[in-house]
Scaffold this motif. Structure first.
Motif, PDB file in Angstrom:
ATOM      1  N   LYS A   1     -10.932   5.633   4.405  1.00 56.22           N
ATOM      2  CA  LYS A   1     -10.157   4.456   4.787  1.00 56.22           C
ATOM      3  C   LYS A   1     -10.881   3.147   4.489  1.00 56.22           C
ATOM      4  O   LYS A   1     -10.264   2.089   4.466  1.00 56.22           O
TER       5      LYS A   1
ATOM      6  N   ARG B   1     -10.800   8.626  -2.796  1.00 61.92           N
ATOM      7  CA  ARG B   1      -9.509   9.327  -2.803  1.00 61.92           C
ATOM      8  C   ARG B   1      -9.131   9.747  -4.214  1.00 61.92           C
ATOM      9  O   ARG B   1      -8.537  10.807  -4.417  1.00 61.92           O
TER      10      ARG B   1
ATOM     11  N   TYR C   1     -13.143  10.704   7.114  1.00 58.28           N
ATOM     12  CA  TYR C   1     -11.890   9.950   7.207  1.00 58.28           C
ATOM     13  C   TYR C   1     -12.170   8.449   7.217  1.00 58.28           C
ATOM     14  O   TYR C   1     -11.472   7.661   6.560  1.00 58.28           O
TER      15      TYR C   1
ATOM     16  N   LEU D   1      -2.468   3.753   2.456  1.00 58.91           N
ATOM     17  CA  LEU D   1      -3.489   4.694   2.056  1.00 58.91           C
ATOM     18  C   LEU D   1      -3.138   5.414   0.762  1.00 58.91           C
ATOM     19  O   LEU D   1      -3.915   6.207   0.270  1.00 58.91           O
TER      20      LEU D   1
ATOM     21  N   GLU E   1      -3.908  14.713   2.446  1.00 62.14           N
ATOM     22  CA  GLU E   1      -3.150  14.393   3.656  1.00 62.14           C
ATOM     23  C   GLU E   1      -2.881  12.887   3.747  1.00 62.14           C
ATOM     24  O   GLU E   1      -1.778  12.467   4.130  1.00 62.14           O
ATOM     25  N   MET E   2      -3.870  12.084   3.403  1.00 70.36           N
ATOM     26  CA  MET E   2      -3.706  10.627   3.453  1.00 70.36           C
ATOM     27  C   MET E   2      -2.711  10.145   2.405  1.00 70.36           C
ATOM     28  O   MET E   2      -1.900   9.257   2.652  1.00 70.36           O
ATOM     29  N   GLU E   3      -2.750  10.759   1.221  1.00 68.72           N
ATOM     30  CA  GLU E   3      -1.801  10.383   0.176  1.00 68.72           C
ATOM     31  C   GLU E   3      -0.377  10.750   0.597  1.00 68.72           C
ATOM     32  O   GLU E   3       0.570   9.982   0.380  1.00 68.72           O
TER      33      GLU E   3
END
Length: 297
Positions: free
Chosen positions: A174, A182, A170, A119, A111-113
């Motif tokens: 981060k 990640r 999360y 991020l 989701e972050m990618e």
């Protein structure tokens, strides 16, 4: 402030040495009051945050210390040596151990990618190592406090535990350890996948070609990326994982022969030679002298 509050909670609820279940799956508080030299261990994907005292880890011969300034994030199974040489009843090691759920971490990383921006996982370049030390930042501290507070709120823990654990994950993704995490859990996690594949097959004969083909890489490319991620060659890594796992089993009471077979050694004499070369004493002597760790990474 958050760190002091976490410490106060641990001091209130963890009276005896050892691990304390919080009621949230995979989250434990701990107190270690006995000094222990570094001994063979296998780090599993986890985050360990110390609020009082310090812990040592030796990875491929390099010594690392993490304490109340930096937390440890292990994003893939890694052979190591770990100890608490400065712990004492007067100054116990206090902290939190959080297992990293592969499914949830993968969902968050992807989701972050997809969200892009700062991020996004870097393309190319060196692969971060499987174990990282990261400074506590405000987001991590606040998320960890909110998670630990549930230990004194069992009804809330049943309802809110998974959400607060996801919030902590999360914050890790981060933070300073986020790049490596990640890569291990998101797109491009080939090395982490081969280590997971290997970790469940220590009793089998697994070759470098097997591992490389598992992720569709040539032998040369796989060897280079694997060493970037773990600092060890695949052969060194496999041997360390097997010997460290066997050492832990022997320390816990498993016979030398059974421990050797459990990690894939067909010859007990070969196992004994390699064990003594690695740890300076025979497996039998190791079993007689070993101190069983408190179970904290």
């Amino acid at each position: 402030m958050s760190k002091d509050q976490i410490k106060s909670i641990i001091e209130r609820v963890v009276r005896d040495e050892g691990l304390f279940e919080t009621g949230v799956s995979g989250v434990q508080l701990f107190r270690v009051a006995t000094p222990m030299p570094c001994v063979p261990a296998v780090y599993e994907p986890s985050v360990v945050a110390i609020v009082s005292g310090a812990k040592e880890a030796v990875l491929d011969g390099e010594r690392h210390v993490y304490d109340s300034e930096r937390y440890m994030c292990c994003s893939m199974s890694m052979p190591a040596e770990a100890g608490t040489p400065e712990a004492s009843p007067e100054a116990p090691l206090l902290g939190v151990s959080i297992s990293l759920d592969t499914r949830v971490m993968t969902e968050l990383a992807i989701e972050m990618e997809n969200a892009g921006g700062g991020l996004r996982t870097p393309k190319g370049g060196a692969v971060p190592q499987g174990v990282a030390l990261a400074h506590w930042d405000a987001e991590f501290s606040d998320a960890l406090l909110r998670l630990v507070q549930l230990v004194e709120q069992p009804d809330d823990a049943a309802v809110l535990g998974a959400g607060r654990l996801r919030e902590l994950y999360y914050a890790v993704l981060k933070g300073e350890a986020g790049d490596g995490a990640r890569r291990a859990f998101g797109v491009g996690n080939e090395i982490a996948r081969t280590i997971e594949f290997l970790s469940t097959r220590l009793d089998e004969t697994v070759t470098i070609d097997d591992l490389a083909s598992e992720v569709g890489m040539s032998r040369a490319v796989f060897h280079r990326k694997f060493k970037q991620a773990t600092t060890m060659s695949p052969i060194q890594f496999v041997k360390s994982m097997r010997l460290n796992s066997a050492a832990m089993k022997i320390a816990a009471g498993t016979s030398v022969t059974e421990a050797a077979m459990d990690v894939g050694y067909a010859s007990s004499s070969q196992f004994s030679r390699e064990f003594k070369r690695a740890y300076g004493q025979s497996p039998k002597r190791w079993g007689q002298n070993a101190v069983v760790p408190a179970g904290v990474a």
